[in-house]
Scaffold this active site. Structure first.
Site, PDB file in Angstrom:
ATOM      1  N   LYS A  65       0.914  -1.211   0.018  1.00  0.00           N
ATOM      2  CA  LYS A  65       0.081  -0.159   0.046  1.00  0.00           C
ATOM      3  C   LYS A  65       0.893   1.397  -0.103  1.00  0.00           C
ATOM      4  CE  LYS A  65      -4.099  -1.662   2.499  1.00  0.00           C
ATOM      5  NZ  LYS A  65      -4.791  -1.459   1.542  1.00  0.00           N
ATOM      6  N   ARG A 123     -10.523 -11.306   1.594  1.00  0.00           N
ATOM      7  CA  ARG A 123     -11.269 -12.683   0.827  1.00  0.00           C
ATOM      8  C   ARG A 123     -10.546 -13.830   0.959  1.00  0.00           C
ATOM      9  NH1 ARG A 123     -11.195  -9.066  -4.477  1.00  0.00           N
ATOM     10  NH2 ARG A 123     -10.903  -7.460  -3.250  1.00  0.00           N
TER      11      ARG A 123
END
Ligand code: BES
Ligand code: ZN
Ligand code: ZN
Length: 489
Positions: A269, A343
């Protein structure tokens, strides 16, 4: 803050400050000489009753309170539990930090209903909260209230509502405290220890599956996310079992994303804002807060929490883009982006919950930045493979003033989830990112009735609101508990 209930007349409540709501064009009647002072405030226009407005009456005649603070409730005909909750919260925040030690809130007249009592207690507890427990400022304690009294004189039978509001407010703050913990003070093992402590105190069963056990069971996708960190992963299971299950055959599973820090992994990130990624376990914290409340409020259905917890880090052992992992359910997943890790841990937890006999599943996850692009910080996104189940959950959310918005999950979105080398990729395109993330989870949740809440936009407030401190919001707790409690309703 100690929270208590009183049915004594308002005049007899001995506190530093007594809060009373005043609506637009309707001066509250407190049966005493203060009514003249109130009329004066309304008459001069100094106080009109508009939302967020306040006025103080010092040393009110005939009252044991040192001061009465009028707080605007807005238009009386637009006032319901949601307004009660935010008004109570904003009122407490307004009178906070002024040296008052004890505070009471009067819920009287037309607004003295069970729903409003519940909402008022919640609001007071939520409004008082500050995420500042890691500050060492010695004056901190003096700025806080020691006691809060909910005063509903002459109203019968609202104690259960008071108690429910207290439990929900305190459990939501428990969640906020967990979310507020920085990642150096909350590794997956620490989250597990805190879950165990909560479960022990609440009388719930807690089982922590450690890394060898997770490997033995075959949760390849959860392990893959964890492998870059020096901190081992855990799967935390917390169980609530009612004495007499009703209806039989229902078992609600709550799954919470517990990424204690999300650096993005190799797909790292940007530095700007990365510090916020300590809140990537807000789903896990919401589920634990809900279990805490469920233990106290005792719904008639069994509820089990499943919390996969990892740290998403970079190292020589980290998961790489292009790696293909095998999930517990047997499907293979091509990892195209290591930052889409939520996920990857949730799918294994969902499969495990199904194998443990859950008939209905709800997951809460700070899953995508895309949901914040879609809905901003106002509503959380709700996705389902079973409309009737989502309708039930949305009704519970509405009742508790938690704002959700249904997002689509058409099969057409599946077109984005094609991999040449595995059963599924872990990302789609940048279009509809929150939906493809949800669709990925649906591939594992089917055919179990399932709702996914993407709380990435709503679990953290970047700015304080009149009724809420900056930082963790605790979203999800009240909806989950209400869903479990209303199962028979
Ligand atoms: N934890 C993030 C989602 C997130 C982003 C939460 C911003 C709160 C604020 C999640 O693991 C993530 O990084 N998602 C990616 C998915 C993308 C790589 C497809 C995202 O949203 O950018
Ligand atoms: Zn991520
Ligand atoms: Zn994440």
């Amino acid at each position: 803050m100690q929270v208590q209930y009183s049915s004594s007349p308002l005049a007899e409540i001995a506190v530093d400050v007594l809060i009373v709501l005043g609506f637009e064009g309707a001066p509250p009647r407190l049966d005493g000489a203060v009514d003249a002072a109130i009329d004066d405030l309304y008459g001069t226009g100094e106080f009109r009753g508009k939302a967020q407005e306040t006025a103080t009456i010092r040393r009110p005649e005939g009252f044991r309170a040192r001061a009465i603070v009028l707080v605007g409730g807005g238009k009386a005909d637009k006032f319901g539990p949601a307004e009660m909750r935010t008004s109570a919260a904003a009122a407490l925040r307004t009178v906070k930090g002024k040296g008052f030690k004890s505070v009471a809130l009067g819920v009287t007249g037309g607004i003295a209903t069970a729903e409003n009592v519940e909402a008022a207690v919640q609001g007071a507890i939520l409004g008082e909260y500050e995420p500042d427990f890691l500050k060492t400022d010695p004056t901190k304690g003096e700025r806080r209230f020691q006691t809060f009294t909910l005063a509903a004189p002459g109203v019968n039978g609202v104690e259960p509502a008071f108690e429910k509001g207290r439990v929900l407010g305190e459990s939501q703050n428990f969640t906020r405290d967990l979310v507020n913990l920085p990642s150096n003070l909350l590794f997956p093992m620490d989250l597990a220890r805190r879950a165990e402590e909560m479960a022990h105190a609440a009388g719930l069963e807690c089982e922590v599956l450690d890394e060898p056990r997770i490997r033995q069971i075959g949760m390849g996708s959860l392990l893959a996310v964890a492998q870059g960190s020096s901190q081992p992963p855990v799967l935390i299971v917390v169980r609530y079992r009612p004495a007499q299950p009703k209806p039989e055959g229902v078992h609600l599973g709550l799954v919470g994303k517990g990424v204690t820090f999300d650096s993005g992994g190799i797909s790292i990130k940007p530095a700007d804002g990365m510090e916020k990624m300590k809140y990537d376990m807000a789903g896990a914290a919401a589920v634990l807060g809900a279990m805490r409340a469920i233990a106290a409020l005792k719904p008639s259905i069994p509820v089990t929490a499943y919390i996969p917890s990892v740290e998403n880090m970079i190292s020589g052992r980290a998961l790489r883009p292009g790696d293909i992992v095998t999930t517990l359910n047997g499907k293979t997943v091509e990892v195209l982006n290591t930052d889409a890790e939520g996920r990857l841990i949730l799918n294994d937890a969902i499969t495990y919950a199904q194998r443990q006999g859950c008939t209905h599943l709800v997951d809460a996850a700070t899953l995508t930045g895309a949901i914040a692009v879609s809905l901003g910080g106002v509503r959380a996104g709700a996705f389902t493979n079973n409309q009737a189940f989502l309708d039930r959950l949305m009704a519970a959310a509405r009742e508790q003033g938690e704002r959700l918005w249904q997002m689509p999950l058409d099969d057409d979105y599946k077109d984005q989830l094609k991999s040449a080398f595995a059963d599924l990729p872990n990302i789609g395109t940048r279009y509809g990112g929150a939906i493809t993330a949800a669709y990925f989870l649906k591939e594992f949740a089917d055919p179990t009735p399932w709702v996914h809440l993407d709380i990435a936009g709503t679990a953290w407030l970047d700015e304080a609101k009149p009724h809420m401190a900056k930082g963790p919001s605790g979203i999800g707790v009240r909806t989950f508990v209400e869903l479990a409690l209303r199962w028979n309703a």
